[in-house]
Design an enzyme around this catalytic site. Structure first.
Site, mmCIF file in Angstrom:
data_model
loop_
_atom_site.group_PDB
_atom_site.id
_atom_site.type_symbol
_atom_site.label_atom_id
_atom_site.label_comp_id
_atom_site.label_asym_id
_atom_site.label_seq_id
_atom_site.Cartn_x
_atom_site.Cartn_y
_atom_site.Cartn_z
ATOM 1 N N PRO A 1 -3.792 0.526 18.929
ATOM 2 C CA PRO A 1 -3.598 0.015 17.559
ATOM 3 C C PRO A 1 -3.759 1.043 16.441
ATOM 4 C CG PRO A 1 -5.731 -0.670 18.420
ATOM 5 C CD PRO A 1 -5.024 0.024 19.540
ATOM 6 N N TYR B 1 -9.132 5.603 7.521
ATOM 7 C CA TYR B 1 -9.263 5.991 8.932
ATOM 8 C C TYR B 1 -10.296 7.106 8.990
ATOM 9 C CZ TYR B 1 -4.901 3.498 10.097
ATOM 10 O OH TYR B 1 -3.936 2.540 10.295
ATOM 11 N N HIS C 1 0.832 -1.200 0.000
ATOM 12 C CA HIS C 1 0.000 0.000 0.000
ATOM 13 C C HIS C 1 0.872 1.258 0.000
ATOM 14 C CE1 HIS C 1 -4.166 -1.591 1.417
ATOM 15 N NE2 HIS C 1 -3.657 -2.297 0.426
ATOM 16 N N LYS D 1 1.217 -0.208 15.007
ATOM 17 C CA LYS D 1 2.651 -0.318 15.291
ATOM 18 C C LYS D 1 3.076 -1.517 16.150
ATOM 19 C CE LYS D 1 4.012 3.275 13.095
ATOM 20 N NZ LYS D 1 4.564 2.990 11.785
ATOM 21 N N TYR E 1 4.122 6.731 9.826
ATOM 22 C CA TYR E 1 3.312 5.553 9.484
ATOM 23 C C TYR E 1 4.151 4.496 8.761
ATOM 24 C CZ TYR E 1 -0.984 2.978 8.597
ATOM 25 O OH TYR E 1 -1.971 2.013 8.606
#
Ligand code: APR
Ligand code: PHB
Length: 393
Positions: free
Chosen positions: A295, A203, A75, A299, A387
């Site tokens: 979460p 998200y 991704h 990570k 990220y």
């Protein structure tokens, strides 16, 4: 009593323990892995699913990356969704890096397969692990298996037994400091036989709270909803879960979820936790045994893999060159990364959840922060670089 000897006794067959065993094996250091539950249990436990780019490299270099490369989904960005609009964070453009969607239990399956293939000791369903001699140069692990008591003499113990394990309790209370934050919400997660309704993770923040659209494969969706920490799953029949997800993920341009049979439903608590230091005598903690992140930043597994990458190098330095410098610096080196990641996971959590204590000021500030992220390449850069994962030192 049956007595055996090994160089490193590894407690716990999660990603941390299994990867450590594999890294040590490749360096000619022997280990025994002791796991409290069954192989079927650890291979089917649905957990996290996002690998940072250097986690991908670590697994690849450890010789267990072939299936991940074939079946994992690369991704190059994520979507933030709020007030009905979509905003893509383009990791490729911002960092030149990507992440890999590949379930934690698939990583565990690959590591177990490698260990079984190499005929290395991995014992399941062991009970009553007790450690002794941790401050000497010859620690000892006692445990029960198949009704018998066993003793394992070793040079080092790796405590990779997760947050609820026993290894952390061997650090003397007077010598450690615990840091903890418990969040006033949890995630209700589902795994569904439905093609993901988005190519990338979404998200979302809605008046009702957080929602996340994730996936495991082109036919399996993984979705989450912010819920109460003590949420009763009986109050969430499948139709209600889908309805609420659709509400929280809705967009002004008519986004529609793809639904399908729900195969698994669970509630995950949210916590930030760190123990300092992560080492006592010859006991070294790694992964969830030493730290937990909420979460939201995906990570947990990545931190576990990063810890054992550092620990394996330090153990190699001890056994091969007789140098304990890296072992002495293990905790400090890991904690540097852990606190960076703690900050990011806390920030992503605060950015994307409704808190009971929110007042009008907090709501406006949260919306302003999301709008800043949606419009500022500088803000996006910060999210993206965290990220995809900070570099390994
Ligand atoms: N003796 C032996 N094994 C134990 C004991 C014990 N007393 N207690 C726990 N275990 C085992 C658990 O059954 C589990 O299989 O230790 C293993 C720990 O594995 P994980 O919990 O997966 O922890 P870790 O390897 O550090 O991986 C961290 O797991 O919880 C997720 O989000 C987290 O992705 C992160 C990852
Ligand atoms: C998951 O797919 O399980 C997942 C993805 C992203 C997260 C957390 C969990 O931030």
């Amino acid at each position: 009593m049956n007595a055996q000897r090994t160089q490193v006794a590894i407690i716990g067959a999660g990603p941390a323990g299994l990867l450590l065993g594999q890294l040590l094996h490749r360096e000619g250091i022997d280990s025994v892995v002791l796991e409290a539950t069954s192989r079927a249990h650890v291979e089917s436990r649905v957990r996290a699913g996002v690998l940072e780019h250097q986690s991908v490299d670590i697994l690849q270099a450890a010789g267990v990356g072939a299936r991940m490369r074939r079946e994992g989904l690369l991704h190059h960005g994520i979507e933030l969704r709020f007030q009905g609009s979509r905003h893509r964070i383009d990791f490729g453009a911002l960092t030149g890096k990507s992440v890999m969607i590949y379930g934690q239990h698939e990583v565990v399956k690959d590591l177990i397969a490698a260990r079984v293939q190499a005929a290395l000791p991995l014992l399941f369903e062991i009970r009553d692990v007790q450690l002794s001699g941790l401050e000497s140069s010859a620690p000892r692990v006692q445990f029960r298996a198949e009704g018998q008591t066993h003793a394992l003499e070793c040079d080092f113990v790796a405590g990779c037994d997760g947050f609820h394990g026993i290894c952390r309790s061997y650090l003397p209370a007077s010598g450690v400091k615990l840091f903890e934050r418990v969040y006033p919400f949890a995630w209700l997660g589902i795994l569904a036989a439905a093609p993901p309704a988005s190519q990338e993770l979404v998200y979302a923040l809605h008046e009702h709270g957080f929602a996340l659209l994730s996936m495991r494969s082109p036919t399996l969706s993984r979705l989450y909803l912010q819920c109460a920490p003590d949420e009763d799953l009986d109050g969430w029949p499948d139709e209600r879960v889908w309805e609420e997800l659709q509400v929280r993920l809705a967009t002004r341009d008519g986004f529609s979820l793809t639904t399908g049979p729900i195969q698994q439903k669970s509630v995950t608590a949210m916590r930030s936790f760190v123990v300092e230091p992560m080492q006592w005598g010859r006991l070294f903690l790694a992964g969830d045994a030493a730290h937990i992140v909420p979460p939201t930043g995906a990570k947990g597994m990545n931190l576990a893999l990063a810890d054992v990458h550092v620990l394996a190098r330090a153990l190699v330095s001890h056994f091969r060159y007789g140098s304990d410098d890296l072992l002495r610096r293990y905790s400090e080196q890991c904690l540097h990364r852990i606190w960076k990641v703690q900050r990011f996971s806390w920030w992503m959590t605060a950015l994307l959840h409704r808190f009971d204590t929110d007042n009008d000021f907090d709501r406006r500030r949260q919306t302003a922060e999301l709008e800043y992220l949606a419009s500022s390449p500088a803000a996006q850069q910060s999210l993206a670089e965290n990220y995809v994962g900070p570099p390994l030192e």
